[in-house]
Design a protein around this motif. Structure first.
Motif, PDB file in Angstrom:
ATOM      1  N   GLY A 163     102.991  44.230  84.748  1.00  0.00           N
ATOM      2  CA  GLY A 163     101.900  43.529  85.365  1.00  0.00           C
ATOM      3  C   GLY A 163     102.210  42.442  86.079  1.00  0.00           C
ATOM      4  O   GLY A 163     101.476  41.473  86.349  1.00  0.00           O
ATOM      5  N   TYR A 164     103.459  42.021  86.185  1.00  0.00           N
ATOM      6  CA  TYR A 164     103.943  40.851  86.875  1.00  0.00           C
ATOM      7  C   TYR A 164     104.399  41.372  88.578  1.00  0.00           C
ATOM      8  O   TYR A 164     104.596  42.481  88.545  1.00  0.00           O
ATOM      9  N   PRO A 165     104.334  40.370  89.362  1.00  0.00           N
ATOM     10  CA  PRO A 165     104.784  40.717  90.642  1.00  0.00           C
ATOM     11  C   PRO A 165     106.202  41.426  90.532  1.00  0.00           C
ATOM     12  O   PRO A 165     107.042  40.804  89.965  1.00  0.00           O
ATOM     13  N   ASP A 167     105.701  50.024  84.816  1.00  0.00           N
ATOM     14  CA  ASP A 167     104.656  49.314  85.497  1.00  0.00           C
ATOM     15  C   ASP A 167     103.714  50.300  86.517  1.00  0.00           C
ATOM     16  O   ASP A 167     102.657  50.337  86.690  1.00  0.00           O
ATOM     17  N   GLU A 168     104.593  51.235  87.203  1.00  0.00           N
ATOM     18  CA  GLU A 168     103.596  52.131  88.175  1.00  0.00           C
ATOM     19  C   GLU A 168     103.006  53.078  87.581  1.00  0.00           C
ATOM     20  O   GLU A 168     102.124  53.337  87.998  1.00  0.00           O
ATOM     21  N   ILE A 169     103.417  53.460  86.384  1.00  0.00           N
ATOM     22  CA  ILE A 169     102.399  54.516  85.677  1.00  0.00           C
ATOM     23  C   ILE A 169     101.259  53.797  84.965  1.00  0.00           C
ATOM     24  O   ILE A 169     100.082  54.366  85.214  1.00  0.00           O
ATOM     25  N   SER A 188      95.503  43.751  72.434  1.00  0.00           N
ATOM     26  CA  SER A 188      96.908  43.824  72.735  1.00  0.00           C
ATOM     27  C   SER A 188      97.816  44.840  71.987  1.00  0.00           C
ATOM     28  O   SER A 188      98.841  45.147  72.675  1.00  0.00           O
ATOM     29  N   THR A 189      97.427  45.537  70.958  1.00  0.00           N
ATOM     30  CA  THR A 189      98.102  46.413  70.389  1.00  0.00           C
ATOM     31  C   THR A 189      97.985  47.505  71.047  1.00  0.00           C
ATOM     32  O   THR A 189      99.053  48.266  71.408  1.00  0.00           O
ATOM     33  N   ARG A 190      96.909  47.990  71.740  1.00  0.00           N
ATOM     34  CA  ARG A 190      96.559  49.132  72.581  1.00  0.00           C
ATOM     35  C   ARG A 190      97.622  49.052  73.782  1.00  0.00           C
ATOM     36  O   ARG A 190      98.273  49.926  74.268  1.00  0.00           O
ATOM     37  N   SER A 191      97.488  47.832  74.545  1.00  0.00           N
ATOM     38  CA  SER A 191      98.529  47.675  75.678  1.00  0.00           C
ATOM     39  C   SER A 191     100.059  47.947  75.125  1.00  0.00           C
ATOM     40  O   SER A 191     100.713  48.558  75.980  1.00  0.00           O
ATOM     41  N   PRO A 221      97.757  51.382  87.369  1.00  0.00           N
ATOM     42  CA  PRO A 221      96.529  52.122  87.915  1.00  0.00           C
ATOM     43  C   PRO A 221      95.349  52.175  86.813  1.00  0.00           C
ATOM     44  O   PRO A 221      94.204  52.279  87.095  1.00  0.00           O
ATOM     45  N   PHE A 222      95.812  52.340  85.850  1.00  0.00           N
ATOM     46  CA  PHE A 222      94.746  52.679  84.634  1.00  0.00           C
ATOM     47  C   PHE A 222      94.374  51.324  83.888  1.00  0.00           C
ATOM     48  O   PHE A 222      93.396  51.386  83.128  1.00  0.00           O
ATOM     49  N   ASP A 223      95.216  50.140  83.903  1.00  0.00           N
ATOM     50  CA  ASP A 223      94.879  49.213  83.279  1.00  0.00           C
ATOM     51  C   ASP A 223      95.400  47.716  84.105  1.00  0.00           C
ATOM     52  O   ASP A 223      96.745  47.330  83.750  1.00  0.00           O
TER      53      ASP A 223
END
Length: 416
Positions: free
Chosen positions: A326-328, A270-272, A241-244, A275-277
């Motif tokens: 990460g939410y809609p 969110d857009e950036i 969670s720290t990394r996120s 795609p990576f996570d």
């Protein structure tokens, strides 16, 4: 009169001599066994200590003409204090001066069998088996003593190793904790020093043995002179969670320094990152403060609203609708503006502060009451005091972040 005197260094040799003499004097099997056990009991301690004992056997006449008694004397270097009293032995005895123990044993004839006649008569098969059993018992007892000593030594070694492992484990836990705390300190920037504002922060992990977590913050000064503050609460606990959270704060800082509008930064982050996570989920709160004018701007992505505490003690939740990373449909639906006056206090926090009792509405009410009462504390003490006030009873443990910004009173001849 036939007498026998022998010296002995081992219990096995003493027992063998007793059995041989008992056969010669034709003692009954039960009497032989009791005599052997009694003499062995008295001699065992001395022989185990490596000292020599002397056995003396001689017949003694009886006054009434009956077969003579057999006098069995055992001389030990020391009086045997650790053995039963003579009368309590399997075959009662007498204690004589000079560390001598005497047994008087009735015999069945006035003379013993000759050594040569023993071979002619032969020993009874049962007696031979009994003698062998005693020898085996002696050998087993010696082996048991050896194994017991080895087991005790092994147990002592295992216990010592266990203590060493416990100490090593504790050292590793402490070193691990120090490393993680150093990592946390490196991830958490010190307050921005700028005239017109004073800032302080308090952070406490849910697990003191794993002090990293998903509650992070970032504050820095923009080229236009305003102060930007980001508060992030990434899903989960620990290093993941720290990394996120760190990815979110870095993306927000990059977008803010590039000049992106405040209301677009949550959606753009969110857009950036997604795609990576694809598993990333995080709430995010963005705040801008102009230290000169006191203008406050707030954008929000699913994060608890900031609390505005006026100098007179009144409180307001600065609420803005939005959805987190990460939410809609991630993004802040608007930017809310307020005015910070001299002495006003802004409190930013994560849900670990207000949801310790699982009721966020009650937590927000308790936060407002505590912040109003404690608003005049020095800014360095305020966040920790707020956390202590709200965590008097914790039903739901979580990482906790409390960050405070106060607009200072104007100084004579200076800017507010």
């Amino acid at each position: 009169m036939i007498t026998h005197g022998t010296t002995h260094r081992s219990l096995r040799g003493l027992r063998a001599t007793l059995r041989r003499l008992a056969h010669q004097w034709r003692l009954p099997a039960e009497l032989r066994a009791r005599l052997t056990l009694s003499v062995s009991t008295v001699a065992a301690e001395e022989l185990d200590a490596g000292r020599i004992v002397t056995l003396h056997v001689a017949p003694e006449p009886t006054p009434d003409g009956r077969p003579p008694q057999l006098a069995v004397r055992l001389r030990t270097p020391l009086a045997p204090p650790g053995v039963p009293a003579p009368r309590d032995l399997p075959l009662p005895a007498e204690r004589l001066p000079g560390a001598v123990t005497l047994w008087r044993v009735p015999t069945q004839s006035c003379a013993p069998m000759a050594e040569s006649s023993l071979g002619q008569l032969g020993l009874l098969q049962g007696e031979v088996r009994a003698g062998s059993a005693v020898e085996r018992a002696d050998a087993l007892a010696a082996e048991q003593d050896r194994l017991t000593r080895e087991l005790n030594e092994t147990n002592s070694g295992v216990l010592a190793l266990y203590v060493q492992l416990e100490e090593r484990d504790e050292q590793l836990r402490r070193a691990h904790g120090r490393t993680l705390r150093e990592l946390e300190d490196a991830l958490r920037p010190p307050p921005v020093r700028i005239e017109g504002l004073e800032m302080a922060v308090h952070y406490a992990p849910a697990d003191t043995h794993a002090p990293t977590g998903g509650d992070l913050y970032d504050w820095f000064r923009l080229p236009d002179g305003s102060v930007h503050i980001t508060v992030v609460d990434a899903l989960g606990h620990g290093v993941t969670s720290t990394r996120s959270a760190l990815n979110v704060t870095h993306a927000v800082r990059t977008l803010a320094l590039e000049g992106h509008p405040l209301d677009s930064i949550v959606a753009r982050t969110d857009e950036i990152l997604l795609p990576f996570d694809g598993e990333l989920m995080s709430t995010v709160l963005l705040v801008r403060i102009d230290p000169g004018t006191g203008r406050l701007s707030v954008a929000n992505g699913s994060h608890p609203p900031p609390l505005l505490v006026r100098a007179d003690g009144t409180t307001t939740l600065v609420e803005v609708r939005g959805r987190g990373i990460g939410y809609p449909l991630a993004g802040s639906e608007a930017v809310r503006h307020e005015q910070l006056g001299p002495g006003d206090l802004l409190v930013l926090y994560t849900d670990g502060l207000t949801e310790s009792r699982r009721d966020p509405i009650e937590g927000e009410a308790r936060l407002a009451a505590a912040a109003s009462r404690l608003r005049d504390l020095p800014i360095a003490e305020f966040p920790g005091a707020i956390a202590a006030e709200l965590h008097t009873r914790i039903l739901h443990s979580d990482d906790t972040l409390a960050l405070a910004v106060r607009r200072t009173m104007p100084t004579p001849g200076g800017t507010p």
